[in-house]
Design an enzyme around this catalytic site. Structure first.
Site, PDB file in Angstrom:
ATOM      1  N   GLN A  60       0.829  -1.097   0.162  1.00 38.31           N
ATOM      2  CA  GLN A  60      -0.034   0.034   0.175  1.00 38.31           C
ATOM      3  C   GLN A  60       0.600   1.294  -0.127  1.00 38.31           C
ATOM      4  O   GLN A  60       0.446   2.216  -0.476  1.00 38.31           O
ATOM      5  CB  GLN A  60      -0.894  -0.081   1.042  1.00 38.31           C
ATOM      6  N   CYS A  91     -10.570  -6.929   0.517  1.00 34.83           N
ATOM      7  CA  CYS A  91     -10.346  -8.263   0.739  1.00 34.83           C
ATOM      8  C   CYS A  91     -11.543  -9.082   1.489  1.00 34.83           C
ATOM      9  O   CYS A  91     -11.487 -10.279   1.626  1.00 34.83           O
ATOM     10  CB  CYS A  91      -8.986  -8.753   1.005  1.00 34.83           C
ATOM     11  N   ALA A 123       1.798  -4.694  -8.427  1.00 37.94           N
ATOM     12  CA  ALA A 123       1.903  -3.719  -9.219  1.00 37.94           C
ATOM     13  C   ALA A 123       0.490  -2.958  -9.082  1.00 37.94           C
ATOM     14  O   ALA A 123       0.588  -1.932  -9.565  1.00 37.94           O
ATOM     15  CB  ALA A 123       2.024  -4.302 -10.744  1.00 37.94           C
TER      16      ALA A 123
HETATM   17  C1  LIG Z   1      -1.315  -4.762   2.413  1.00 33.11           C
HETATM   18  C2  LIG Z   1      -1.629  -5.450   1.293  1.00 33.11           C
HETATM   19  N1  LIG Z   1      -0.653  -6.718   1.181  1.00 33.11           N
HETATM   20  C3  LIG Z   1      -1.263  -7.719   0.631  1.00 33.11           C
HETATM   21  C4  LIG Z   1      -2.079  -7.494  -0.608  1.00 33.11           C
HETATM   22  C5  LIG Z   1      -2.644  -8.667  -1.383  1.00 33.11           C
HETATM   23  O1  LIG Z   1      -1.911  -8.170  -2.847  1.00 33.11           O
HETATM   24  P1  LIG Z   1      -2.062  -9.004  -4.257  1.00 33.11           P
HETATM   25  O2  LIG Z   1      -3.494  -8.562  -4.619  1.00 33.11           O
HETATM   26  O3  LIG Z   1      -0.971  -8.253  -5.049  1.00 33.11           O
HETATM   27  O4  LIG Z   1      -1.794 -10.411  -3.826  1.00 33.11           O
HETATM   28  C6  LIG Z   1      -3.017  -6.283  -0.650  1.00 33.11           C
HETATM   29  C7  LIG Z   1      -4.007  -6.223  -1.574  1.00 33.11           C
HETATM   30  O5  LIG Z   1      -5.225  -5.982  -1.151  1.00 33.11           O
HETATM   31  C8  LIG Z   1      -2.651  -5.389   0.546  1.00 33.11           C
HETATM   32  O6  LIG Z   1      -3.214  -4.266   0.634  1.00 33.11           O
END
Ligand SMILES: Cc1ncc(COP(=O)(O)O)c(C=O)c1O
Length: 387
Positions: free
Chosen positions: A188, A333, A209
């Site tokens: 982030q 998420c 990315a």
């Molecule tokens: C702090 C953090 N870590 C990990 C992730 C996961 O990233 P990715 O979607 O690239 O797997 C996110 C995405 O929501 C995030 O905000």
């Protein structure tokens, strides 16, 4: 309420902590590797060499952005989830002879917490350090959690729900003094906050990315040289120094590199502009709804993030009625889960307050006009929902 904007169909996107649109310059950098320059970077002939050269350029762009000492410190992955898993599970397994204790925090992304749960199932002891009510982790709490068995500390740089920025450099002083590896999830932060691995003192850092105007499904793990070699999670063709097997996602990697290079030139200007707009939005919302409260401190916070309690509302219902503004309830998420966010709970919110919280994320494309429209639409939807 009558407004100039109320009837337009245009959706104002204010969920940049969930994902960001691809910058047109990033798309331009990716396209050749989807069309004409489609070689496998492991192939020895010209098409392969062309792809390998794109990967090399991207590695250098990321290395420059974060101040890594060598190209070999950058391992390309499928995103921050995989980077987190390789950093945490891979490192803990690699150091299993040294100890079986890992420390993390209660406000980490699920990618980190789930990796720690998997380690717990394999016999590791996990300590979860709580934040203060301001959403900040106290380095002294990390220090007191370290034992002779501790092999890794994982603390995110900026939180994806409340945007709070953790004192990583201070935590690194603690971990270095005690000889423990430090991982940070920088998914982030890197888009709007200066991130240099030596200034922060981290040994491992996860990047992705799609939070920095690049494509989804590609990321990287920074691993400080001569410190740790995580145990790989998958075996296969030996790519990425044997740490991450699988044919490289060349278009995605070219996009990640280009997104990083763009940040190097405009991150500060983006951050200043977005902070100004974020503060304007908060003022407008407070003027219209004096009862709102901000979750997490405003003083150490991502420029584009606001997370507010709107008392008396149910965030999911509010968002359902708010078709013209894309914001989220809790973290993206967590969408679909009715449990209150673990981050909001960790900073002391009760169930009703957590369920009345929305996350608003401004980004590079956000304009003053967007803010004016969004504040009107949010206020209108709140008035409607509490009626
Ligand atoms: C702090 C953090 N870590 C990990 C992730 C996961 O990233 P990715 O979607 O690239 O797997 C996110 C995405 O929501 C995030 O905000």
């Amino acid at each position: 309420m009558t407004t100039a904007y109320a009837d337009t169909d245009e959706v104002i996107y204010l969920d940049h902590q969930a994902t960001t649109p691809v910058d047109p310059r990033v798309l331009d950098a990716m396209l050749p590797y989807l069309t004409t320059a489609y070689g496998n970077p492991s192939s020895p002939y010209a098409l392969g060499r062309q792809a390998a050269s794109a990967v090399k350029t991207a590695r250098r762009q990321l290395r420059d952005l974060i101040g890594a000492a060598a190209d070999t410190e950058i391992i390309f992955t499928s995103g921050a989830t995989e980077s987190d898993y390789l950093a945490i599970v891979g490192t803990a397994r690699a150091l299993g002879d040294v100890g079986h204790h890992v420390i993390t925090t209660a406000i980490e992304h699920k990618a980190v917490l789930a990796a720690c749960q998997d380690l717990a199932a394999q016999g590791f002891q996990i300590t979860i350090v709580p934040p203060g009510a301001d959403g900040i982790i106290d380095p002294a709490d990390i220090a007191s959690a370290i034992t002779p068995a501790t092999v890794l500390v994982s603390v995110m740089h900026a939180n994806n729900e409340i945007g709070t920025i953790q004192p990583i450099a201070e935590i690194a002083q603690v971990t270095r003094d005690r000889g423990v590896a430090l991982h940070t999830d920088a998914a982030q932060s890197i888009g709007t906050v200066n991130f240099r691995v030596d200034d922060l003192g981290v040994d491992l850092a996860s990047l992705t990315a799609h939070k920095i105007y690049g494509p989804k499904g590609v990321g990287a793990l920074y691993i400080r040289q001569n410190t740790i070699r995580p145990v790989p999670l998958v075996s296969g063709g030996g790519q990425e120094q044997g740490l991450r097997a699988g044919t490289l996602n060349v278009p995605g990697i070219a996009g990640l590199g280009a997104a990083g290079a763009i940040l190097a030139g405009q991150r500060q200007a983006d951050a200043d502009r977005i902070t100004g707009l974020r503060d304007q939005l908060l003022t407008r919302l407070r003027d219209a709804m004096p009862g709102i409260r901000v979750n997490g401190t405003m003083s150490r916070r991502l420029p584009g993030n606001l997370n507010i309690v709107i008392p008396g509302t149910d965030a999911s219902q509010l968002i359902n009625g708010l078709s013209g503004v894309a914001v989220s309830a809790g973290s993206a998420c967590d969408a679909g889960h009715s449990e209150p966010s673990h981050v909001l709970t960790a900073i002391g919110l009760d169930g009703p307050a957590a369920r009345a919280s929305i996350r608003i994320g401004l980004g590079r494309g956000t304009t003053a006009r967007d803010i004016a429209i969004a504040s009107e639409r949010i206020t209108k939807a709140v008035l409607h929902s509490v009626r």
